[in-house]
Design a protein around this motif. Sequence first.
Motif: not given
Length: 303
Positions: A147-151
């Motif tokens: 789960v990538a948050l603003g990568t």
Amino acid sequence: MPERPSRPPLEFLYPGQHDSINERIGFDIVAVHGLGSNVDWSWVWKGHNKQVHWLKDPDMLPAAVPNARIMAYSYESRWHIDAPKTHLGLLGEELARTLHGVRAKELDRPILFIAHSLGGLVVMHSLLYADRTDDLKYLPLKTIGFVALGTPFRGTRMQSLAKIVSRLLSFLGSNDKVIDDLGLDNESLTEKVHEFCQLRNKLQIPSWCFIEQLESDYGEKAGVPGLFKGIVVEEASAHIPGWGRTGLNTDHFYLNKFSGPNDGSFMAISREISLMYAGIHADTEPSRMRRKIGTSTPLCRMG
């Protein structure tokens, strides 16, 4: 300068390291914070005389996935003042080795990564390093979700500003090595992302990107609200074509902080985490389809 107090690189948030619920653990969740952040406050929402740590609040992520062991990775991501002389490759290697040490007796347990901003690139480097290292090859094989948050998979326009600040603060011990590859469409970062996409596609690792939809107010952080605002990681960088994506009505600094169980952003993220774990148990057609999102390697060529 006085030596900073040492702390364990992985902190057990839920359940506690010695809680009896450990017997019911089905998978591990590892949260990796972003650039210039700190494990103590990176995942904490503050407001209205209360603080909410969504990774360990019993009404939030532990309630959504009660059979998960939730850990936060603690690493130094300072770059502007008194910064460690490190870089993304080294940070990734350290994460993989740390996980291997903590999970020595639980090598078969599935693992899911939650990462904010730069943390997503640390996870990427970590899994690539593990895949080419004999005693760590099991780590990407056991990864059931990312789960990538603003990568910033394509980098960010803000990198040039950060480089200028780093040079101005060199006398205070800044280090711009950790942000070298964050320039927009940086060639080295592009190749690493492509390499990671090939690994992810081969192993069919479910992945979901969350995208900021509001500008961040840098001026407010400096005590001058409205002086400078902007999107930190544009959608074209935060989302890899072919991966799942969700836009969140928040700025970059609140992609990883939620006010409570009814916070819309938290509900969206926890839903994807729950589905990722459910996917390893359900061999249904919808589950297989979710796992196959983004399995075409050419889609990972960004730009």
